[in-house]
Design a protein around this motif. Structure first.
Motif, PDB file in Angstrom:
ATOM      1  N   VAL A   1      12.094  -2.925 -18.330  1.00 52.47           N
ATOM      2  CA  VAL A   1      12.781  -1.820 -17.669  1.00 52.47           C
ATOM      3  C   VAL A   1      11.972  -1.386 -16.452  1.00 52.47           C
ATOM      4  O   VAL A   1      10.803  -1.000 -16.584  1.00 52.47           O
ATOM      5  N   LEU A   2      12.598  -1.453 -15.296  1.00 53.23           N
ATOM      6  CA  LEU A   2      11.956  -1.053 -14.047  1.00 53.23           C
ATOM      7  C   LEU A   2      12.634   0.215 -13.529  1.00 53.23           C
ATOM      8  O   LEU A   2      13.798   0.190 -13.121  1.00 53.23           O
ATOM      9  N   ASP A   3      11.876   1.307 -13.564  1.00 59.35           N
ATOM     10  CA  ASP A   3      12.349   2.622 -13.113  1.00 59.35           C
ATOM     11  C   ASP A   3      11.948   2.792 -11.649  1.00 59.35           C
ATOM     12  O   ASP A   3      10.765   2.668 -11.310  1.00 59.35           O
ATOM     13  N   LEU A   4      12.929   3.100 -10.801  1.00 57.14           N
ATOM     14  CA  LEU A   4      12.694   3.159  -9.357  1.00 57.14           C
ATOM     15  C   LEU A   4      13.145   4.489  -8.764  1.00 57.14           C
ATOM     16  O   LEU A   4      14.238   4.984  -9.070  1.00 57.14           O
ATOM     17  N   TYR A   5      12.294   5.031  -7.902  1.00 53.48           N
ATOM     18  CA  TYR A   5      12.732   6.122  -7.023  1.00 53.48           C
ATOM     19  C   TYR A   5      12.588   5.616  -5.592  1.00 53.48           C
ATOM     20  O   TYR A   5      11.537   5.719  -4.967  1.00 53.48           O
ATOM     21  N   VAL A   6      13.658   5.028  -5.093  1.00 55.19           N
ATOM     22  CA  VAL A   6      13.647   4.431  -3.754  1.00 55.19           C
ATOM     23  C   VAL A   6      13.499   5.544  -2.718  1.00 55.19           C
ATOM     24  O   VAL A   6      14.116   6.612  -2.869  1.00 55.19           O
ATOM     25  N   PRO A   7      12.707   5.322  -1.669  1.00 49.54           N
ATOM     26  CA  PRO A   7      12.553   6.367  -0.644  1.00 49.54           C
ATOM     27  C   PRO A   7      13.900   6.809  -0.072  1.00 49.54           C
ATOM     28  O   PRO A   7      14.823   6.016   0.052  1.00 49.54           O
ATOM     29  N   ASN A   8      13.955   8.072   0.284  1.00 49.70           N
ATOM     30  CA  ASN A   8      15.194   8.651   0.826  1.00 49.70           C
ATOM     31  C   ASN A   8      15.483   8.151   2.234  1.00 49.70           C
ATOM     32  O   ASN A   8      16.622   7.827   2.578  1.00 49.70           O
ATOM     33  N   GLY A   9      14.474   8.127   3.092  1.00 50.81           N
ATOM     34  CA  GLY A   9      14.670   7.659   4.451  1.00 50.81           C
ATOM     35  C   GLY A   9      14.923   8.736   5.483  1.00 50.81           C
ATOM     36  O   GLY A   9      14.838   8.469   6.685  1.00 50.81           O
ATOM     37  N   GLN A  10      15.296   9.918   5.024  1.00 51.12           N
ATOM     38  CA  GLN A  10      15.482  11.115   5.872  1.00 51.12           C
ATOM     39  C   GLN A  10      16.570  10.955   6.923  1.00 51.12           C
ATOM     40  O   GLN A  10      17.587  11.647   6.881  1.00 51.12           O
TER      41      GLN A  10
ATOM     42  N   GLU B   1       0.838  -1.193   0.000  1.00 55.37           N
ATOM     43  CA  GLU B   1       0.000   0.000   0.000  1.00 55.37           C
ATOM     44  C   GLU B   1       0.876   1.247   0.000  1.00 55.37           C
ATOM     45  O   GLU B   1       1.709   1.420   0.901  1.00 55.37           O
ATOM     46  N   ASP B   2       0.720   2.086  -1.017  1.00 58.62           N
ATOM     47  CA  ASP B   2       1.604   3.248  -1.119  1.00 58.62           C
ATOM     48  C   ASP B   2       0.975   4.270  -2.057  1.00 58.62           C
ATOM     49  O   ASP B   2       0.673   3.954  -3.199  1.00 58.62           O
ATOM     50  N   VAL B   3       0.754   5.482  -1.560  1.00 56.35           N
ATOM     51  CA  VAL B   3       0.236   6.539  -2.429  1.00 56.35           C
ATOM     52  C   VAL B   3       1.372   7.226  -3.193  1.00 56.35           C
ATOM     53  O   VAL B   3       1.119   8.010  -4.108  1.00 56.35           O
TER      54      VAL B   3
ATOM     55  N   ASP C   1      10.511   7.594  10.906  1.00 57.22           N
ATOM     56  CA  ASP C   1       9.517   6.690  10.324  1.00 57.22           C
ATOM     57  C   ASP C   1       9.783   6.474   8.835  1.00 57.22           C
ATOM     58  O   ASP C   1       9.487   5.414   8.293  1.00 57.22           O
ATOM     59  N   LYS C   2      10.330   7.491   8.194  1.00 57.84           N
ATOM     60  CA  LYS C   2      10.609   7.381   6.755  1.00 57.84           C
ATOM     61  C   LYS C   2      11.696   6.341   6.484  1.00 57.84           C
ATOM     62  O   LYS C   2      11.716   5.717   5.414  1.00 57.84           O
ATOM     63  N   TYR C   3      12.595   6.172   7.413  1.00 60.26           N
ATOM     64  CA  TYR C   3      13.631   5.137   7.275  1.00 60.26           C
ATOM     65  C   TYR C   3      13.004   3.746   7.352  1.00 60.26           C
ATOM     66  O   TYR C   3      13.338   2.858   6.568  1.00 60.26           O
ATOM     67  N   ARG C   4      12.102   3.564   8.285  1.00 58.16           N
ATOM     68  CA  ARG C   4      11.385   2.290   8.396  1.00 58.16           C
ATOM     69  C   ARG C   4      10.621   1.987   7.091  1.00 58.16           C
ATOM     70  O   ARG C   4      10.619   0.866   6.585  1.00 58.16           O
ATOM     71  N   TYR C   5       9.957   3.026   6.586  1.00 56.80           N
ATOM     72  CA  TYR C   5       9.244   2.904   5.306  1.00 56.80           C
ATOM     73  C   TYR C   5      10.205   2.506   4.192  1.00 56.80           C
ATOM     74  O   TYR C   5       9.903   1.636   3.359  1.00 56.80           O
ATOM     75  N   LYS C   6      11.387   3.106   4.178  1.00 63.94           N
ATOM     76  CA  LYS C   6      12.386   2.784   3.152  1.00 63.94           C
ATOM     77  C   LYS C   6      12.768   1.309   3.218  1.00 63.94           C
ATOM     78  O   LYS C   6      12.811   0.620   2.194  1.00 63.94           O
ATOM     79  N   LEU C   7      13.041   0.818   4.406  1.00 65.14           N
ATOM     80  CA  LEU C   7      13.453  -0.587   4.553  1.00 65.14           C
ATOM     81  C   LEU C   7      12.312  -1.537   4.194  1.00 65.14           C
ATOM     82  O   LEU C   7      12.541  -2.579   3.563  1.00 65.14           O
TER      83      LEU C   7
END
Length: 256
Positions: free
Chosen positions: A100-109, A84-86, A114-120
DNA sequence: ATGGCGCGCGCAGCGCGA
């Protein structure tokens, strides 16, 4: 064929840069990240006039990915499966047998956010998907802004960056898992040394002093790694007026 | 020395990026 990746940090601002770079470099496929553009505002016509098809998955203000290509694409996915991800960070398309898979991996801050947890969590789901994709698509390119510097040689100051976001052990382990699936870091097929970066902070004259990180990557399935002729980080656009903080990375594949 | 620059949004200054 040539396939590139570029985090443009707003396509609205960087459209002239992208058009200029396409004209000079003539890639067959270019993956963009951080378009920060809603789909209804995507500059389809500008790219058509430059000879490129465009597909995209965007949202207002943040994130957004796009694929430009000489050949017409078939879009396969615009999100991680079963996650689940908006946030628009994923675009999978195929051009004949090439996926071809284009990715913008979360930064993690930061590692305590919490953004780091989301990234992992995001990377764990990507890993599961990668296993499936490698089975479904022998000719697979997975590329984009991974927001991970895989090793200390990809970091200008490993001591200062130690255990920081983009460099931390869990992030590097997640990247390593993709390689353990059989994907190859195309840049490292051709270049061993350090000092090669794809991102430099806007502040503190980081680009002039080459204080950067290598966080934009092109991963190749085994069949494509065997065809890898070169992978080049093009520093030139980082020196243009009003640049993105990232610069393009391009892989050349022979016999495709 | 934790700022420093640049983006979107929206009209001041904040959240975010890496």
């Amino acid at each position: 064929m040539k396939i590139g990746t570029w985090n443009v940090n707003s396509l609205r601002v960087r459209l002239p840069h992208v058009l200029r770079w396409l004209e000079t470099n003539q890639p067959d496929v270019l993956a963009l990240q951080e378009t920060k553009t809603e789909d209804r505002d995507f500059p389809v016509g500008e790219f058509e006039r430059a000879g490129y098809h465009a597909v995209f998955a965007g949202q207002p203000t943040y994130n957004g990915v796009a694929l430009l290509s000489r050949e017409p694409p078939e879009v396969i996915a615009t999100a991680l499966p079963d996650f689940e991800d908006v946030q628009k960070r994923v675009l999978l398309a195929r051009y004949g047998d090439l996926a071809v898979l284009d990715l913008y991996v979360p930064n993690g801050q930061s590692v305590d956010s919490d953004k780091y947890r989301y990234k992992l969590d995001w990377l764990a789901q990507l890993d599961l998907w990668a296993a499936q994709l490698l089975r479904d698509f022998p000719q697979l390119v997975m590329l984009g802004d991974f927001n991970i510097a895989p090793e200390d040689r990809d970091v200008h100051d490993p001591v200062a960056w130690q255990d920081q976001v983009l460099v931390s052990g869990p992030e590097r382990t997640a990247f390593r898992r993709l390689l353990d699936r059989g994907l190859r870091d195309s840049f490292r097929l051709h270049t061993d040394g350090g000092g090669h970066y794809s991102w430099w902070d806007y502040r503190a004259a980081a680009f002039r002093r080459n204080q950067g990180l290598r966080i934009d990557h092109i991963l190749l399935s085994p069949a494509l790694a065997a065809r890898s002729a070169a992978t080049v980080i093009d520093r030139e656009p980082r020196g243009w007026e009003r640049p993105s903080d990232h610069t393009p990375v391009t892989a050349e594949l022979s016999g495709l």
